[in-house]
Design a protein around this motif. Sequence first.
Motif, short mmCIF file in Angstrom:
data_model
loop_
_atom_site.label_atom_id
_atom_site.label_comp_id
_atom_site.label_asym_id
_atom_site.label_seq_id
_atom_site.Cartn_x
_atom_site.Cartn_y
_atom_site.Cartn_z
N VAL A 71 8.51 -0.79 3.55
CA VAL A 71 9.47 -1.41 2.68
C VAL A 71 10.28 -0.22 1.77
O VAL A 71 11.47 -0.58 1.22
CB VAL A 71 8.82 -2.44 1.68
N SER A 72 9.65 0.92 1.69
CA SER A 72 10.32 1.81 0.75
C SER A 72 9.93 3.32 1.05
O SER A 72 8.68 3.45 1.30
CB SER A 72 10.00 1.46 -0.46
N ILE A 73 10.68 4.23 1.52
CA ILE A 73 10.35 5.61 1.45
C ILE A 73 10.59 6.18 0.06
O ILE A 73 11.50 6.40 -0.54
CB ILE A 73 11.56 6.50 2.28
N ILE A 74 9.36 6.65 -0.34
CA ILE A 74 9.37 7.33 -1.94
C ILE A 74 9.74 8.88 -1.96
O ILE A 74 10.48 9.00 -2.89
CB ILE A 74 7.88 7.21 -2.18
N LEU B 229 10.83 9.64 10.16
CA LEU B 229 9.62 10.18 9.45
C LEU B 229 9.27 11.43 9.72
O LEU B 229 9.35 11.99 11.02
CB LEU B 229 8.56 9.28 9.92
N VAL B 230 8.73 12.13 8.90
CA VAL B 230 8.17 13.34 9.19
C VAL B 230 7.04 13.61 8.42
O VAL B 230 6.49 13.08 7.50
CB VAL B 230 9.05 14.64 8.37
N ASP B 231 6.06 14.60 8.67
CA ASP B 231 4.77 14.91 8.25
C ASP B 231 4.87 15.22 6.68
O ASP B 231 5.91 16.05 5.96
CB ASP B 231 4.31 16.38 8.96
N GLY B 232 4.14 14.55 6.20
CA GLY B 232 4.12 14.52 4.45
C GLY B 232 5.00 13.57 3.72
O GLY B 232 5.09 13.57 2.45
N LEU B 233 5.75 12.79 4.59
CA LEU B 233 6.51 11.56 3.91
C LEU B 233 5.61 10.67 3.37
O LEU B 233 4.84 10.15 4.01
CB LEU B 233 7.38 11.08 4.82
N LYS B 234 6.01 10.21 2.04
CA LYS B 234 5.04 9.04 1.42
C LYS B 234 6.07 7.80 1.42
O LYS B 234 7.16 7.98 1.29
CB LYS B 234 4.60 9.51 -0.02
N VAL C 218 0.77 -1.31 0.09
CA VAL C 218 -0.01 -0.09 0.14
C VAL C 218 0.91 1.30 -0.04
O VAL C 218 1.99 1.39 0.69
CB VAL C 218 -0.96 -0.03 1.18
N ILE C 219 0.42 2.14 -0.87
CA ILE C 219 1.28 3.55 -0.74
C ILE C 219 0.40 4.35 -0.04
O ILE C 219 -0.63 4.49 0.15
CB ILE C 219 1.31 3.98 -2.22
N GLY C 220 1.11 5.23 0.77
CA GLY C 220 0.46 6.05 1.55
C GLY C 220 1.47 7.44 1.93
O GLY C 220 2.50 7.46 1.86
N THR C 221 0.77 8.19 3.23
CA THR C 221 1.60 9.41 3.37
C THR C 221 1.16 9.45 5.00
O THR C 221 0.31 9.04 5.68
CB THR C 221 0.68 10.52 2.92
N PHE C 222 2.47 9.98 5.51
CA PHE C 222 2.53 9.98 6.95
C PHE C 222 2.07 11.72 7.34
O PHE C 222 2.35 12.59 6.75
CB PHE C 222 3.81 9.82 7.67
#
Length: 696
Positions: free
Chosen positions: A186-189, A164-169, A129-133
């Motif tokens: 598994v991956s920081i975009i 991790l920061v706000d807005g990181l996908k 799943v792709i998402g945003t913090f």
Amino acid sequence: MEKEQILKVIKENKKEAYDIKDLALLLNMTTTSEFVKLNKLLNQLVDECLIFQTAKNKFVPAETVKIAKGIIRINARGVGYVDLSEDESIVFDPKDLHGAMHLDEVSYRYDDSHHGKVVKIIHRNYKYVIGTFSANRKGTLFFDADDRKILSRFKILNQKKYHLVDGLKAQVEIVSYGDMIQANIVSIIGHKNDPGVDIKSILMSFDVDYEFSQEVLQEANAINQVVSEQEYQGRRDLRDIYTCTIDGDDAKDFDDAISISKSESGYNLKVSIADVSHYVKEHSLMDKEAFKRGNSTYVLDRVVPMLPHVLSNGICSLNPNVDRLAITCDMDLDEQGNVTNYQLYPSVINSNHRMTYHQVNQLLDGIEIQEYEDSKHHFILMQELASIIQRVRKNEGAIDFDKQEAEIVLDNKGKVLDVHLRIRKGAERMIESFMILANETVATHLRWLEYPCLYRVHELPKEAKLRQFVSFVNILGYKFKGHITNIDSVSLQQCLEFFKEKEEYPVVSTLMLRSMTKARYDALPLGHYGLGLENYCHFTSPIRRYADLIVHRSLRKYCFTQDFHDLEAFRLKMEEYGQQTSSCERKSADAEFAVVDLKKCEYMKQHLGQVFKGVISSITKFGMYVELPNTIEGLVHVKDLNDDHYSYVESSLMLIGQRTNKTYKLGQQVMVKCVSANLETRTIDFVLVEKRRGNK
């Protein structure tokens, strides 16, 4: 003993339910091994939802207890649907989903009112799943899926390993499912505001793989980037014949090259296609990867190729002024555009020029380009032949939808500068005509030799959709002759011609296109309705489509080398190839549309509050879609039509005011104001503007 035998016994005998002993007796099974096999096959039938196992371990036909299986779709409100047909669905309340997610395969129990409850989740659609913090007011980070149809919350198990920061996908892998999904990063975009991250996120969400494995790259890099002396053997030498490629300005991979000459009886047209099958061997790592990808994916400012760049842009690409291996479809045509003779053979070519559509259009419009003046007569001859071929195609029933497409202009950081209509002129249509002719010729050749072929098929429209289209154009004053079952592609082309110069044309063309079935790949030559052809395949783009590579393999195996040892085995693979390539094509198209929708939203976000002239392009019970001249489409919600309460009349595709009798219909021009452009949902909202206050 087969599953079909067991199913027949359970369905046809009078007893309501059977235990395994009953079935063993009816099937005359006496040994332990037979009993073990029966138990295994019964479990398979249960898993396939063909039979149901009761709490007392008895078996009944699935339909008697109203059990079935299907793919469930879940909307943003959490309501689920399993489609039974285009017009009929089983509906699931959120409480009855029992952990099922969007596009999961499920077994379910249904009632007479077409409401269902999920019984079992057979196969999960989502693994990644792709998402945003996002940070709340206290600074705590939460992971939300970008896909709004995933309603569950997430617990990220390895969150502390990352800064991790706000807005990181990020891309996460699901470990366990439920109301609270547990997953690992598994991956920081990248950050959502970084250039290109938006498009990369969409591609990854559709499982479009950016990277090739090191093993695949090593295999590709081992291929010689220069044609060797040995590779010239057994090929027809076309290097002394004027040949060129004609593609878009940004193209890097050149599949096809054209040669043309005039003859006493008409024309000779050579369509030479990159011989990818020479380099990508069956069962190789590159072949397995190409099968998995199915095709290249093209999205605005980037390409995710089916083959590594060293092949797609290198030795396979028909680059100018270098020798390249090809498969040539060499056709003689008479003055009326009929193919009178043809040959298919492996060749070697050396392209004289890498032309663009823009350059060829300039030459055809009489604009002088000094570099190409000596070869201009080739393009004039191409245009002459293409015009003849297009007339033939029109007479055969080819439907020219002439669908308007947007050209989206980005800056070097991926931000939208402009959205305008893509202009499609003579050169584009010319090359399309030549490619269609070559594809038809190859498909006909393989069909009549009865060799395996992966056909491109486009079946008849569904009667219900065609009937709706006929009713709509009837309202506009166009009458089809005869019964609806007699409407063929020639009739539809004549309908388009009737509206060609009328303001309703774009809507009529779009609605006709929506009434069509989707083209797909199949092992059988079922015909191509939209092109009016009995035999059709894809032969001309093996660098970017696996289906074309399969067709090339069939030519190489059975026409060129005449090695028939695996003919029947290869024929049996066509069904699997057809399913995979059709599925990958749909996935890539969905990704491409999603990126275009995102960038259109991004563009309209710059124009909130502005007023535009548009045309009503679609009407539903919840509102109407309005399309602007640059193809951007937005929704005018029925709740925002404040002057009356409007009812949706499906038969005429209208919204009609209950008090005022005011109507909104397809093709009607309206003025709208852009009030919302949501980048997350990739949707645009308009409201109607009654008085003209300017337009864009």
